[in-house]
Design a protein around this motif. Structure first.
Motif, PDB file in Angstrom:
ATOM      1  N   LYS A 171       0.808  -1.220   0.000  1.00 30.66           N
ATOM      2  CA  LYS A 171       0.000   0.000   0.000  1.00 30.66           C
ATOM      3  C   LYS A 171       0.846   1.277   0.000  1.00 30.66           C
ATOM      4  CE  LYS A 171      -4.389  -1.323   0.125  1.00 30.66           C
ATOM      5  NZ  LYS A 171      -5.474  -0.712  -0.667  1.00 30.66           N
ATOM      6  N   ALA A 172       1.770   1.402   0.949  1.00 29.59           N
ATOM      7  CA  ALA A 172       2.568   2.629   1.030  1.00 29.59           C
ATOM      8  C   ALA A 172       3.688   2.658  -0.001  1.00 29.59           C
ATOM      9  CB  ALA A 172       3.153   2.781   2.435  1.00 29.59           C
ATOM     10  N   GLU A 173       4.070   1.486  -0.502  1.00 25.30           N
ATOM     11  CA  GLU A 173       5.165   1.382  -1.473  1.00 25.30           C
ATOM     12  C   GLU A 173       6.421   2.100  -0.974  1.00 25.30           C
ATOM     13  OE1 GLU A 173       3.531   1.189  -5.800  1.00 25.30           O
ATOM     14  OE2 GLU A 173       2.388   2.772  -4.787  1.00 25.30           O
ATOM     15  N   ALA A 174       6.744   1.889   0.303  1.00 23.84           N
ATOM     16  CA  ALA A 174       7.882   2.559   0.923  1.00 23.84           C
ATOM     17  C   ALA A 174       9.186   2.154   0.252  1.00 23.84           C
ATOM     18  CB  ALA A 174       7.930   2.223   2.408  1.00 23.84           C
ATOM     19  N   ILE A 252       2.170   5.184   8.531  1.00 20.99           N
ATOM     20  CA  ILE A 252       1.491   3.909   8.725  1.00 20.99           C
ATOM     21  C   ILE A 252       0.803   3.987  10.079  1.00 20.99           C
ATOM     22  CG2 ILE A 252       1.706   1.416   8.715  1.00 20.99           C
ATOM     23  CD1 ILE A 252       2.692   2.733   6.140  1.00 20.99           C
ATOM     24  N   ASP A 253      -0.529   3.963  10.066  1.00 21.73           N
ATOM     25  CA  ASP A 253      -1.294   4.290  11.265  1.00 21.73           C
ATOM     26  C   ASP A 253      -2.283   3.195  11.644  1.00 21.73           C
ATOM     27  OD1 ASP A 253      -2.424   6.160  13.308  1.00 21.73           O
ATOM     28  OD2 ASP A 253      -4.189   6.006  12.020  1.00 21.73           O
ATOM     29  N   GLY A 254      -2.397   2.946  12.949  1.00 14.51           N
ATOM     30  CA  GLY A 254      -3.362   1.980  13.441  1.00 14.51           C
ATOM     31  C   GLY A 254      -4.342   2.587  14.417  1.00 14.51           C
ATOM     32  N   LEU A 273      -0.949   8.131   3.410  1.00 13.59           N
ATOM     33  CA  LEU A 273      -1.399   7.791   4.751  1.00 13.59           C
ATOM     34  C   LEU A 273      -2.112   6.447   4.656  1.00 13.59           C
ATOM     35  CD1 LEU A 273      -2.100   8.221   7.741  1.00 13.59           C
ATOM     36  CD2 LEU A 273      -4.019   9.661   7.010  1.00 13.59           C
ATOM     37  N   VAL A 274      -1.503   5.427   5.247  1.00  7.67           N
ATOM     38  CA  VAL A 274      -2.053   4.071   5.198  1.00  7.67           C
ATOM     39  C   VAL A 274      -2.582   3.722   6.582  1.00  7.67           C
ATOM     40  CG1 VAL A 274      -1.563   1.640   4.759  1.00  7.67           C
ATOM     41  CG2 VAL A 274      -0.460   3.411   3.368  1.00  7.67           C
ATOM     42  N   VAL A 275      -3.852   3.361   6.655  1.00 10.80           N
ATOM     43  CA  VAL A 275      -4.513   3.087   7.932  1.00 10.80           C
ATOM     44  C   VAL A 275      -4.930   1.621   7.973  1.00 10.80           C
ATOM     45  CG1 VAL A 275      -6.436   3.692   9.443  1.00 10.80           C
ATOM     46  CG2 VAL A 275      -5.370   5.458   8.024  1.00 10.80           C
ATOM     47  N   GLY A 299      -6.785   2.536   2.905  1.00  8.95           N
ATOM     48  CA  GLY A 299      -7.132   1.566   3.926  1.00  8.95           C
ATOM     49  C   GLY A 299      -6.535   0.221   3.588  1.00  8.95           C
ATOM     50  N   THR A 300      -6.187  -0.535   4.620  1.00  9.61           N
ATOM     51  CA  THR A 300      -5.615  -1.854   4.391  1.00  9.61           C
ATOM     52  C   THR A 300      -5.950  -2.769   5.554  1.00  9.61           C
ATOM     53  OG1 THR A 300      -3.569  -3.050   3.837  1.00  9.61           O
ATOM     54  CG2 THR A 300      -3.391  -1.292   5.461  1.00  9.61           C
TER      55      THR A 300
END
Length: 371
Positions: A171-174, A252-254, A273-275, A299-300
């Protein structure tokens, strides 16, 4: 005799108002694998927050008959009839179990619009769960465990590793050199994201409610961290960012909540912003500033079997050791010890995963030997 661990029904229980007790069950004998199946002797299993939610009836589709827990490390002890070459290569070998079913390889999300997807363990959809001595699985749902992992470390990896891998990589493709913020360090997913991001060569920053956890994260490779209880934590974080790259590439957020309003100020134009969770509540803010900055909100949740295999290979290549907070020995019969792990999770005191070791396994050392 083989045992399983489930939850015990409580008469008149209401979701959120109950805490189901654990129940130990005894089976007559290990099951026999059928065609394209393998029999796995579980050596270690681990808790996730969903297990705590299940005991409070705050998770959908719970079961009182399916064994609990989704994370498992074990040894393949028997094969079904006419086994494939892959199955034969798994015999007597330590393996990791996929923590979900119904998602093979689609990068967008589970196939069939998610109708067959579910995390295993305490679920009414699939009767699998790793809180049992023996489990019969499709051959495709087990992968050789990385050779450097102990049983406890192996059990700590599957669900959080898969969730973290998809969030950071798919998702973030870091990429190497990027600035990554990981919120809520100390939880299993956040720690796996930290380890993956460090191995990728990212500059990692973290948030936590505890300075002690931030200090531990630095020992694992984080460049810095801030206490999210501070009213100006985003300003503190801005001062930590490198001068030549004084912005965040991705978060990367939870937690959800006001993460965009706070960290969004530091995200670059087109930042991600990946949640993967919303522990502060089921809703979060989305503002016009994010729109003007072309911020991508993604979202993931969990990941596919293909991503699980890719994650395991990355762990093997980089010799990553999942962080284990506490281990309880004695297997499923140690109900008092297992309840203690749930109490750790309730209080949020853990830093890493909470693991149950089965009889015959040691707290530390090498992985399970070939039988």
């Amino acid at each position: 005799m083989p045992q399983t661990l489930t939850i015990k029904p409580v008469e008149g229980a209401k979701p959120g108002k109950v805490y189901y007790p654990l129940q130990l069950n005894t089976l007559p004998q290990p099951p026999a694998p059928g065609p394209n199946q393998v029999l796995v002797n579980i050596r270690a299993c681990a808790l996730n927050h969903r297990d705590l939610f299940i005991r409070q009836h705050l998770y959908p589709g719970i079961s009182f008959t399916s064994p609990l827990l989704a994370d498992g490390y074990g040894v393949v002890t028997a094969l079904g009839p006419s086994p494939s070459p892959r199955a034969q290569s798994l015999l007597d070998q330590p393996v990791l179990l996929t923590p979900s079913r119904g998602w093979e390889s689609n990068p967008a999300g589970p196939e069939n619009n998610g109708k067959e997807f579910s995390v295993v363990g305490g679920s009414s959809k699939y009767d699998y769960g790793t809180a049992q001595d023996y489990i019969v699985l499709p051959e495709s749902e087990v992968f050789l465990a990385p050779e450097h992992l102990t049983p406890a470390e192996g059990a700590a990896l599957p669900l959080t590793g898969l969730t973290g891998w998809r969030a950071l990589v798919t998702k973030a493709e870091a990429k190497k050199g990027e600035n990554v913020l990981i919120t809520g360090i100390g939880g299993g997913v956040a720690l796996q994201v930290l380890q993956f991001a460090v191995a990728l060569g990212c500059n990692v920053f973290v948030t936590s409610g505890s300075q002690e956890k931030i200090d531990k994260a630095k020992q694992l490779g984080a460049k810095g961290g801030v206490v999210y209880k501070d009213s100006d934590w985003e300003k503190q974080l801005q001062k930590m960012l490198p001068g030549e790259r004084a912005y965040l590439d991705c978060v990367i957020d939870g937690a959800g909540g006001d993460i965009l309003a706070r960290a969004g100020r530091l995200l670059k134009t087109g930042g991600r912003l990946v949640v993967y969770g919303m522990t502060t509540g089921p809703k979060m803010e989305w503002n016009m500033t994010a729109v003007l900055k072309n911020v991508e909100l993604k979202g993931t949740s969990m990941g596919s079997r293909k991503e699980f295999g890719e994650m395991i290979e990355f762990v093997r290549e980089h010799k990553i050791r999942p962080v284990v907070s506490r281990v309880v020995e004695g297997g499923l019969g140690n109900l008092e010890g297992i309840d203690g792990l749930f109490e750790d999770m309730k209080k949020g005191v853990q830093f890493g995963k909470l693991v149950i070791l089965f009889d015959g396994e040691k707290r530390s050392g090498e992985r399970s030997p070939k039988l």
